[in-house]
Motif scaffolding. Structure first.
Motif, PDB file in Angstrom:
ATOM      1  N   LEU A   1       0.824  -1.209   0.000  1.00 21.87           N
ATOM      2  CA  LEU A   1       0.000   0.000   0.000  1.00 21.87           C
ATOM      3  C   LEU A   1       0.856   1.256   0.000  1.00 21.87           C
ATOM      4  O   LEU A   1       0.565   2.209  -0.730  1.00 21.87           O
ATOM      5  N   LEU A   2       1.933   1.272   0.773  1.00 18.86           N
ATOM      6  CA  LEU A   2       2.774   2.471   0.835  1.00 18.86           C
ATOM      7  C   LEU A   2       3.476   2.715  -0.511  1.00 18.86           C
ATOM      8  O   LEU A   2       3.585   3.868  -0.956  1.00 18.86           O
ATOM      9  N   VAL A   3       3.936   1.644  -1.157  1.00 22.88           N
ATOM     10  CA  VAL A   3       4.570   1.806  -2.478  1.00 22.88           C
ATOM     11  C   VAL A   3       3.554   2.331  -3.493  1.00 22.88           C
ATOM     12  O   VAL A   3       3.861   3.211  -4.314  1.00 22.88           O
ATOM     13  N   ALA A   4       2.319   1.810  -3.420  1.00 20.95           N
ATOM     14  CA  ALA A   4       1.276   2.278  -4.332  1.00 20.95           C
ATOM     15  C   ALA A   4       0.984   3.759  -4.100  1.00 20.95           C
ATOM     16  O   ALA A   4       0.830   4.536  -5.051  1.00 20.95           O
ATOM     17  N   LEU A   5       0.927   4.162  -2.837  1.00 22.06           N
ATOM     18  CA  LEU A   5       0.668   5.576  -2.528  1.00 22.06           C
ATOM     19  C   LEU A   5       1.822   6.460  -2.983  1.00 22.06           C
ATOM     20  O   LEU A   5       1.601   7.584  -3.471  1.00 22.06           O
ATOM     21  N   CYS A   6       3.054   5.967  -2.835  1.00 22.26           N
ATOM     22  CA  CYS A   6       4.214   6.733  -3.299  1.00 22.26           C
ATOM     23  C   CYS A   6       4.131   6.960  -4.812  1.00 22.26           C
ATOM     24  O   CYS A   6       4.361   8.076  -5.303  1.00 22.26           O
ATOM     25  N   ASN A   7       3.786   5.919  -5.553  1.00 20.60           N
ATOM     26  CA  ASN A   7       3.645   6.061  -7.003  1.00 20.60           C
ATOM     27  C   ASN A   7       2.515   7.011  -7.359  1.00 20.60           C
ATOM     28  O   ASN A   7       2.628   7.826  -8.275  1.00 20.60           O
ATOM     29  N   PHE A   8       1.415   6.882  -6.634  1.00 19.30           N
ATOM     30  CA  PHE A   8       0.264   7.746  -6.932  1.00 19.30           C
ATOM     31  C   PHE A   8       0.608   9.221  -6.727  1.00 19.30           C
ATOM     32  O   PHE A   8       0.340  10.062  -7.603  1.00 19.30           O
ATOM     33  N   TYR A   9       1.239   9.541  -5.606  1.00 16.45           N
ATOM     34  CA  TYR A   9       1.542  10.959  -5.354  1.00 16.45           C
ATOM     35  C   TYR A   9       2.725  11.440  -6.188  1.00 16.45           C
ATOM     36  O   TYR A   9       2.872  12.639  -6.397  1.00 16.45           O
ATOM     37  N   HIS A  10       3.538  10.521  -6.694  1.00 16.20           N
ATOM     38  CA  HIS A  10       4.590  10.916  -7.641  1.00 16.20           C
ATOM     39  C   HIS A  10       3.969  11.455  -8.930  1.00 16.20           C
ATOM     40  O   HIS A  10       4.462  12.427  -9.520  1.00 16.20           O
ATOM     41  N   TYR A  11       2.873  10.833  -9.375  1.00 14.24           N
ATOM     42  CA  TYR A  11       2.224  11.250 -10.620  1.00 14.24           C
ATOM     43  C   TYR A  11       0.884  11.939 -10.350  1.00 14.24           C
ATOM     44  O   TYR A  11       0.022  11.992 -11.231  1.00 14.24           O
ATOM     45  N   HIS A  12       0.714  12.453  -9.150  1.00 10.25           N
ATOM     46  CA  HIS A  12      -0.562  13.036  -8.748  1.00 10.25           C
ATOM     47  C   HIS A  12      -0.961  14.212  -9.630  1.00 10.25           C
ATOM     48  O   HIS A  12      -2.121  14.348 -10.042  1.00 10.25           O
ATOM     49  N   THR A  13      -0.017  15.091  -9.955  1.00  7.73           N
ATOM     50  CA  THR A  13      -0.360  16.331 -10.654  1.00  7.73           C
ATOM     51  C   THR A  13      -0.926  16.060 -12.038  1.00  7.73           C
ATOM     52  O   THR A  13      -1.982  16.604 -12.416  1.00  7.73           O
ATOM     53  N   GLN A  14      -0.226  15.212 -12.818  1.00  7.30           N
ATOM     54  CA  GLN A  14      -0.699  14.937 -14.175  1.00  7.30           C
ATOM     55  C   GLN A  14      -2.089  14.298 -14.137  1.00  7.30           C
ATOM     56  O   GLN A  14      -2.966  14.640 -14.945  1.00  7.30           O
ATOM     57  N   ALA A  15      -2.300  13.351 -13.212  1.00  9.80           N
ATOM     58  CA  ALA A  15      -3.593  12.669 -13.126  1.00  9.80           C
ATOM     59  C   ALA A  15      -4.681  13.637 -12.653  1.00  9.80           C
ATOM     60  O   ALA A  15      -5.825  13.595 -13.133  1.00  9.80           O
ATOM     61  N   TYR A  16      -4.326  14.538 -11.720  1.00 15.55           N
ATOM     62  CA  TYR A  16      -5.317  15.508 -11.224  1.00 15.55           C
ATOM     63  C   TYR A  16      -5.765  16.447 -12.341  1.00 15.55           C
ATOM     64  O   TYR A  16      -6.965  16.725 -12.488  1.00 15.55           O
ATOM     65  N   VAL A  17      -4.812  16.933 -13.137  1.00 12.79           N
ATOM     66  CA  VAL A  17      -5.152  17.851 -14.238  1.00 12.79           C
ATOM     67  C   VAL A  17      -6.077  17.153 -15.227  1.00 12.79           C
ATOM     68  O   VAL A  17      -7.068  17.731 -15.697  1.00 12.79           O
ATOM     69  N   THR A  18      -5.786  15.896 -15.547  1.00 11.62           N
ATOM     70  CA  THR A  18      -6.644  15.149 -16.478  1.00 11.62           C
ATOM     71  C   THR A  18      -8.040  14.969 -15.913  1.00 11.62           C
ATOM     72  O   THR A  18      -9.043  15.178 -16.608  1.00 11.62           O
ATOM     73  N   MET A  19      -8.126  14.580 -14.626  1.00  8.17           N
ATOM     74  CA  MET A  19      -9.437  14.356 -14.022  1.00  8.17           C
ATOM     75  C   MET A  19     -10.220  15.672 -13.902  1.00  8.17           C
ATOM     76  O   MET A  19     -11.443  15.712 -14.157  1.00  8.17           O
ATOM     77  N   ALA A  20      -9.542  16.763 -13.522  1.00  9.06           N
ATOM     78  CA  ALA A  20     -10.222  18.057 -13.391  1.00  9.06           C
ATOM     79  C   ALA A  20     -10.760  18.518 -14.743  1.00  9.06           C
ATOM     80  O   ALA A  20     -11.859  19.092 -14.823  1.00  9.06           O
ATOM     81  N   THR A  21      -9.997  18.256 -15.808  1.00  4.60           N
ATOM     82  CA  THR A  21     -10.475  18.619 -17.148  1.00  4.60           C
ATOM     83  C   THR A  21     -11.735  17.827 -17.493  1.00  4.60           C
ATOM     84  O   THR A  21     -12.687  18.365 -18.066  1.00  4.60           O
ATOM     85  N   GLY A  22     -11.752  16.547 -17.134  1.00  2.00           N
ATOM     86  CA  GLY A  22     -12.931  15.725 -17.391  1.00  2.00           C
ATOM     87  C   GLY A  22     -14.139  16.189 -16.592  1.00  2.00           C
ATOM     88  O   GLY A  22     -15.258  16.231 -17.109  1.00  2.00           O
ATOM     89  N   VAL A  23     -13.924  16.562 -15.328  1.00  2.00           N
ATOM     90  CA  VAL A  23     -15.039  17.024 -14.486  1.00  2.00           C
ATOM     91  C   VAL A  23     -15.617  18.336 -15.017  1.00  2.00           C
ATOM     92  O   VAL A  23     -16.837  18.558 -14.961  1.00  2.00           O
ATOM     93  N   ARG A  24     -14.752  19.193 -15.565  1.00  3.79           N
ATOM     94  CA  ARG A  24     -15.251  20.456 -16.120  1.00  3.79           C
ATOM     95  C   ARG A  24     -16.163  20.223 -17.321  1.00  3.79           C
ATOM     96  O   ARG A  24     -16.990  21.072 -17.663  1.00  3.79           O
ATOM     97  N   ALA A  25     -16.036  19.065 -17.969  1.00  3.89           N
ATOM     98  CA  ALA A  25     -16.872  18.773 -19.142  1.00  3.89           C
ATOM     99  C   ALA A  25     -18.267  18.294 -18.754  1.00  3.89           C
ATOM    100  O   ALA A  25     -19.147  18.173 -19.608  1.00  3.89           O
TER     101      ALA A  25
END
Length: 561
Positions: free
Chosen positions: A430-454
């Motif tokens: 779980l900790l390794v998964a969370l580390c990977n997630f927050y490593h790429y958090h920004t790119q994924a957040y921008v993509t998801m926020a763009t989708g929510v705006r639609a």
């Protein structure tokens, strides 16, 4: 005016929801759980690594680590090497990236799909696979050296430069292609009317329109290069860089405080380049007028032929490196005994194939957990006042400026503790998964926020006014519109988690190994053919997952009526 009033009414209606106690609780859970995750799994580790930079070897607190930095010529050599390598890679990648992007977007050359297919290959594999391929081709016992009867020295600056150019090229091309799409064909038509030559149009219209995209691509390439760990450890040889220097300080010399200081040193140029990239990206956004008509290239044999020759050379070079790695995994003794065999896939060292299945499970966990957290955060942010939403967006953008090797080291400092409750997470998947997630958090957040705006606000209002609670709004309004985005974000997190090395190199334990680390261990032990075989397995898994998820995404995105 009517539209403005309707817009204000829409905002008020959305802001007024949720209305029931359950909805309010759901809203707070959606907002606070992802925010708590950001604070605990990003802000806390980064604060901890800053604090640990003041902890001395004997446990006391002081500035000796920073003073030792001035007395460590090896660190300054690594810093100089990193900067020299970063600027060299940036210059070459930008030039090649421009040729490839221009060839795909502004010419009628054949083979444009082949070019894009070749550019997608480095994304499917850990970065060190490119280094492995270069060793198979150009190394001391490489194929080219055997054919020509010479001994090529690929280890060091030049090998690392070629590998980093290949690794960063797909990202540069993607950004430059986007900036070329902002062009307006009416500008070129007007220039032709007044008699401007093709070179004058290129100089006065194309180049100014690409300036922010080119600057953004340059700093992305620079950041990717100076923070890359995989290629540096495989093909760097006696050319140390900051990423490997951190590894040596922590694992080689057990100087954790010094490792923290070097990590903070690596943070400075990458954070600065990310800031420049974000500023240029914002300015680039303002250039794309909705009414712009994208230029349609005309056929010109001489120009198209020249771009075809260069693009095919670069694309085939990328393809050759990847194909060589795959081919090398099936040869009995590369390049001396070229007999087909599967023996390199019978891996018995470094835990065999267990780490591949561990990586697969970890990547699925990262994709599922990360997608759920992001969709909850972006939907709840949509209901917040603008000022609060901007602050959360700023917080979500911070992880992109932190190199993976720095974040991984920060996790060790923060979670390898027996006195804090979160220390129980250390050594878990779980900790390794969370580390990977927050490593790429920004790119994924921008993509998801763009989708929510639609998601149409009017549809959300209608569902709310008709008595649909937060659950109904989520199920009947958000999820149908967001399905393609959910698949895209999940696939992105899965792929990056499968191939990343820098963020997890410090988090593995004897009972928790990962596929990319196994490739590195096999190469370090001299089993390069087995390392190639393991890399091929990773590429096959990532390729199958990519095709499957893309197929599911397209199927779900089709209209049901």
């Amino acid at each position: 005016m009517g539209a403005g009033m309707n817009g204000a009414a829409s905002t008020n209606l959305v802001a007024a929801a949720p209305v029931t106690v359950v909805d309010r609780w759901l809203f707070h859970v959606f907002l606070l759980v992802p925010l708590a995750g950001l604070l605990l799994f990003f802000a806390l580790p980064m604060c901890t690594i800053f604090w640990r930079s003041f902890i001395l070897t004997d446990g006391s607190i002081g500035l000796s680590n920073y003073l030792d930095l001035w007395r460590s010529p090896g660190v300054w050599r690594a810093l100089f090497n990193s900067l020299w390598l970063g600027f060299s890679t940036m210059a070459i990648t930008l030039l090649l990236g421009f040729v490839l992007a221009y060839g795909v977007e502004r010419t009628r050359m054949p083979g444009r799909r082949f070019v894009m297919m070749c550019l997608s290959l480095p994304v499917l594999a850990p970065s060190l696979v490119l280094g492995l391929g270069l060793i198979f081709l150009l190394g001391r016992n490489g194929l080219i050296g055997q054919w020509l009867g010479i001994r090529i020295e690929i280890y060091g600056f030049w090998g690392l430069l070629i590998a980093d150019v290949m690794y960063a090229l797909p990202q540069a091309v993607m950004i430059l292609r986007a900036s070329l799409r902002f062009g307006d064909s009416r500008q070129y038509e007007a220039a032709e009317v007044i008699g401007a030559s093709a070179w004058r149009q290129f100089r006065d219209i194309t180049l100014p329109g690409m300036r922010y995209g080119a600057l953004s691509a340059a700093f992305v390439v620079f950041t990717v290069t100076i923070t890359d760990f995989g290629n540096a450890v495989v093909i760097g040889g006696n050319f140390p860089v900051l990423a490997t220097e951190i590894y040596n300080q922590v694992f080689g010399q057990m100087r954790f405080g010094m490792g923290a200081v070097v990590g903070l040193l690596l943070l400075l140029p990458s954070a600065f380049s990310v800031w420049i990239e974000r500023v240029t990206a914002q300015r680039q956004t303002g250039l794309g007028a909705e009414s712009a008509v994208q230029p349609v290239p005309k056929r010109q044999l001489l120009r198209d032929g020249a771009f075809f020759a260069v693009c095919m050379t670069v694309s085939c070079s990328l393809l050759a490196v990847i194909v060589t790695v795959v081919s090398g995994s099936f040869m009995r003794l590369w390049p001396y005994k070229m007999e087909f065999t599967f023996k390199h896939y019978a891996i018995t060292l470094a835990g065999g194939h267990a780490s591949l299945w561990t990586s697969l499970g970890m990547s699925v966990l990262t994709a599922v957990l990360g997608t759920l957290l992001l969709v909850a955060l972006t939907i709840s942010v949509r209901r917040l006042p603008e000022k609060a939403a901007r602050r959360i967006a700023w917080l979500s953008a911070l992880p992109v400026g932190v190199p993976g090797v720095v974040l991984g080291l920060a996790y060790v400092f923060a979670f390898n503790t027996a006195t804090m409750p979160w220390g129980a997470l250390y050594g878990t998947l779980l900790l390794v998964a969370l580390c990977n997630f927050y490593h790429y958090h920004t790119q994924a957040y921008v993509t998801m926020a763009t989708g929510v705006r639609a998601v149409p606000t009017a549809l959300e209002e209608a569902c709310t006014v008709l008595g649909g609670g937060a659950g109904r709004v989520l199920r009947d309004v958000f999820l149908p519109v967001l399905r393609p985005t959910l698949w895209a974000v999940g696939l992105f997190l899965f792929m990056r988690s499968m191939v990343t090395l820098s963020a997890v190199i410090f988090l593995i334990t004897p009972s928790l190994n990962l596929a990319a680390v196994t490739v590195m261990r096999l190469d370090e032990a001299g089993f390069t053919s087995q390392a190639a075989a393991f890399s091929t397995c990773i590429m096959v898994v990532v390729g199958i997952a990519s095709i499957t998820l893309n197929g599911l995404s397209n199927r779900k995105a089709r209209p049901t009526v």
